[in-house]
Design a protein around this motif. Structure first.
Motif, PDB file in Angstrom:
ATOM      1  N   ALA A  22       0.521  -1.079   0.362  1.00 34.85           N
ATOM      2  CA  ALA A  22      -0.025   0.371  -0.223  1.00 34.85           C
ATOM      3  C   ALA A  22       0.861   1.343  -0.282  1.00 34.85           C
ATOM      4  O   ALA A  22       0.469   2.841  -0.030  1.00 34.85           O
ATOM      5  CB  ALA A  22      -0.655  -0.053   1.475  1.00 34.85           C
ATOM      6  N   GLY A  23       1.879   1.149  -0.077  1.00 33.43           N
ATOM      7  CA  GLY A  23       2.981   2.442   0.504  1.00 33.43           C
ATOM      8  C   GLY A  23       3.581   2.437   1.172  1.00 33.43           C
ATOM      9  O   GLY A  23       4.919   3.266   1.316  1.00 33.43           O
ATOM     10  N   ALA A  24       4.163   1.788   2.332  1.00 33.73           N
ATOM     11  CA  ALA A  24       5.002   1.674   3.513  1.00 33.73           C
ATOM     12  C   ALA A  24       6.341   0.995   2.957  1.00 33.73           C
ATOM     13  O   ALA A  24       6.512   0.610   2.118  1.00 33.73           O
ATOM     14  CB  ALA A  24       3.800   1.471   4.397  1.00 33.73           C
ATOM     15  N   LYS A  25       6.999   2.601   3.735  1.00 31.17           N
ATOM     16  CA  LYS A  25       8.162   2.156   3.616  1.00 31.17           C
ATOM     17  C   LYS A  25       8.783   1.040   4.726  1.00 31.17           C
ATOM     18  O   LYS A  25       9.643   0.082   4.483  1.00 31.17           O
ATOM     19  CB  LYS A  25       9.315   3.655   3.651  1.00 31.17           C
ATOM     20  N   ARG A  26       8.607   1.408   5.911  1.00 29.57           N
ATOM     21  CA  ARG A  26       8.776   0.673   7.094  1.00 29.57           C
ATOM     22  C   ARG A  26       8.208   0.479   8.021  1.00 29.57           C
ATOM     23  O   ARG A  26       6.435   1.573   8.228  1.00 29.57           O
ATOM     24  CB  ARG A  26      10.195   1.006   7.682  1.00 29.57           C
ATOM     25  N   VAL A  27       7.695  -1.414   8.604  1.00 27.98           N
ATOM     26  CA  VAL A  27       6.428  -1.600   8.822  1.00 27.98           C
ATOM     27  C   VAL A  27       7.180  -1.881  10.681  1.00 27.98           C
ATOM     28  O   VAL A  27       7.773  -3.371  10.573  1.00 27.98           O
ATOM     29  CB  VAL A  27       5.335  -2.253   8.407  1.00 27.98           C
ATOM     30  N   SER A  28       6.782  -1.362  12.040  1.00 30.50           N
ATOM     31  CA  SER A  28       7.111  -2.385  12.841  1.00 30.50           C
ATOM     32  C   SER A  28       6.345  -3.865  13.478  1.00 30.50           C
ATOM     33  O   SER A  28       5.390  -3.419  12.954  1.00 30.50           O
ATOM     34  CB  SER A  28       6.844  -1.295  14.284  1.00 30.50           C
ATOM     35  N   LYS A  29       6.756  -4.064  13.893  1.00 31.53           N
ATOM     36  CA  LYS A  29       6.241  -5.589  14.565  1.00 31.53           C
ATOM     37  C   LYS A  29       4.518  -4.820  15.391  1.00 31.53           C
ATOM     38  O   LYS A  29       3.973  -5.386  14.711  1.00 31.53           O
ATOM     39  CB  LYS A  29       7.589  -6.527  15.511  1.00 31.53           C
ATOM     40  N   SER A  30       5.643  -3.795  15.695  1.00 29.25           N
ATOM     41  CA  SER A  30       3.509  -3.851  16.259  1.00 29.25           C
ATOM     42  C   SER A  30       2.802  -3.153  15.626  1.00 29.25           C
ATOM     43  O   SER A  30       1.208  -3.159  16.210  1.00 29.25           O
ATOM     44  CB  SER A  30       4.250  -3.071  17.939  1.00 29.25           C
ATOM     45  N   GLY A  31       3.396  -2.531  14.315  1.00 27.21           N
ATOM     46  CA  GLY A  31       2.046  -1.851  13.586  1.00 27.21           C
ATOM     47  C   GLY A  31       1.867  -3.448  12.659  1.00 27.21           C
ATOM     48  O   GLY A  31       0.368  -2.765  12.459  1.00 27.21           O
ATOM     49  N   ALA A  32       2.228  -3.762  12.451  1.00 26.93           N
ATOM     50  CA  ALA A  32       1.555  -5.026  12.177  1.00 26.93           C
ATOM     51  C   ALA A  32       1.001  -5.599  12.526  1.00 26.93           C
ATOM     52  O   ALA A  32      -0.179  -6.453  12.123  1.00 26.93           O
ATOM     53  CB  ALA A  32       2.837  -6.311  11.341  1.00 26.93           C
ATOM     54  N   ARG A  33       1.519  -6.157  13.707  1.00 27.53           N
ATOM     55  CA  ARG A  33       0.280  -7.007  14.591  1.00 27.53           C
ATOM     56  C   ARG A  33      -1.071  -6.019  14.943  1.00 27.53           C
ATOM     57  O   ARG A  33      -2.115  -6.018  14.722  1.00 27.53           O
ATOM     58  CB  ARG A  33       1.284  -6.702  15.734  1.00 27.53           C
ATOM     59  N   GLN A  34      -0.701  -4.327  14.882  1.00 27.95           N
ATOM     60  CA  GLN A  34      -1.733  -3.883  15.699  1.00 27.95           C
ATOM     61  C   GLN A  34      -3.282  -4.229  14.198  1.00 27.95           C
ATOM     62  O   GLN A  34      -4.520  -4.027  14.348  1.00 27.95           O
ATOM     63  CB  GLN A  34      -1.300  -2.504  15.835  1.00 27.95           C
ATOM     64  N   TYR A  35      -2.279  -3.802  13.241  1.00 29.06           N
ATOM     65  CA  TYR A  35      -3.239  -3.630  11.450  1.00 29.06           C
ATOM     66  C   TYR A  35      -3.798  -5.190  11.308  1.00 29.06           C
ATOM     67  O   TYR A  35      -5.271  -4.819  11.144  1.00 29.06           O
ATOM     68  CB  TYR A  35      -1.553  -3.703  10.586  1.00 29.06           C
ATOM     69  N   ALA A  36      -3.366  -5.854  12.748  1.00 28.47           N
ATOM     70  CA  ALA A  36      -3.429  -7.168  12.413  1.00 28.47           C
ATOM     71  C   ALA A  36      -5.408  -7.381  12.976  1.00 28.47           C
ATOM     72  O   ALA A  36      -5.953  -8.371  12.314  1.00 28.47           O
ATOM     73  CB  ALA A  36      -3.292  -8.813  12.190  1.00 28.47           C
ATOM     74  N   ILE A  37      -4.867  -7.042  13.717  1.00 30.99           N
ATOM     75  CA  ILE A  37      -6.048  -6.759  15.471  1.00 30.99           C
ATOM     76  C   ILE A  37      -7.281  -6.355  14.708  1.00 30.99           C
ATOM     77  O   ILE A  37      -7.598  -6.467  14.437  1.00 30.99           O
ATOM     78  CB  ILE A  37      -5.343  -6.243  16.097  1.00 30.99           C
ATOM     79  N   ALA A  38      -6.560  -5.315  13.986  1.00 31.59           N
ATOM     80  CA  ALA A  38      -7.890  -4.544  12.802  1.00 31.59           C
ATOM     81  C   ALA A  38      -8.452  -5.028  12.596  1.00 31.59           C
ATOM     82  O   ALA A  38     -10.547  -4.894  12.261  1.00 31.59           O
ATOM     83  CB  ALA A  38      -6.648  -2.983  13.051  1.00 31.59           C
ATOM     84  N   LEU A  39      -8.300  -5.832  11.165  1.00 31.66           N
ATOM     85  CA  LEU A  39      -8.546  -6.592   9.896  1.00 31.66           C
ATOM     86  C   LEU A  39      -9.592  -7.407  10.784  1.00 31.66           C
ATOM     87  O   LEU A  39     -10.392  -8.287  10.519  1.00 31.66           O
ATOM     88  CB  LEU A  39      -6.972  -7.163   9.188  1.00 31.66           C
ATOM     89  N   GLU A  40      -9.073  -8.256  11.556  1.00 36.62           N
ATOM     90  CA  GLU A  40      -9.366  -9.586  12.522  1.00 36.62           C
ATOM     91  C   GLU A  40     -11.164  -9.168  12.704  1.00 36.62           C
ATOM     92  O   GLU A  40     -12.352  -9.345  12.695  1.00 36.62           O
ATOM     93  CB  GLU A  40      -8.599  -9.695  13.819  1.00 36.62           C
ATOM     94  N   SER A  41     -11.254  -7.533  13.590  1.00 34.35           N
ATOM     95  CA  SER A  41     -12.167  -7.161  13.727  1.00 34.35           C
ATOM     96  C   SER A  41     -13.104  -6.553  13.104  1.00 34.35           C
ATOM     97  O   SER A  41     -14.636  -7.266  12.820  1.00 34.35           O
ATOM     98  CB  SER A  41     -11.732  -5.645  14.868  1.00 34.35           C
ATOM     99  N   ILE A  42     -13.296  -5.985  12.059  1.00 31.69           N
ATOM    100  CA  ILE A  42     -13.910  -6.470  10.715  1.00 31.69           C
ATOM    101  C   ILE A  42     -14.376  -7.593  10.165  1.00 31.69           C
ATOM    102  O   ILE A  42     -14.946  -7.827   9.865  1.00 31.69           O
ATOM    103  CB  ILE A  42     -13.308  -5.022   9.807  1.00 31.69           C
TER     104      ILE A  42
END
Length: 78
Positions: A22-42
């Motif tokens: 989607a265009g992110a240059k860098r993604v932290s482990k906690s950022g990826a984890r929080q994204y997964a949590i958000a997607l699971e909620s949806i």
């Protein structure tokens, strides 16, 4: 899932890849984890709505149309 819980069924690697695609240059482990949590909620909300549609149609099986209809609320392309 409670907000304080940082567990997800989705691995971090695919989340990192999606964010980078989607265009992110860098993604932290906690950022990826929080994204997964958000997607699971949806995904959970979409699942509940799809189950409602299947039940209304007198089916026990969720079909692709149930998912497409439920996902319309969350996506312009679904």
């Amino acid at each position: 899932m409670p907000e304080t819980e940082n567990k997800s069924e989705i691995p971090d690697s695919p989340m990192d890849r999606i964010l980078r695609d989607a265009g992110a240059k860098r993604v932290s482990k906690s950022g990826a984890r929080q994204y997964a949590i958000a997607l699971e909620s949806i995904a959970s909300q979409i699942s509940k709505e799809a189950i409602t549609f299947a039940n209304h149609a007198g089916r026990k099986t969720i079909i692709s149309d149930d998912i497409k209809l439920a996902a319309k609320k969350y996506s312009k392309t679904a």
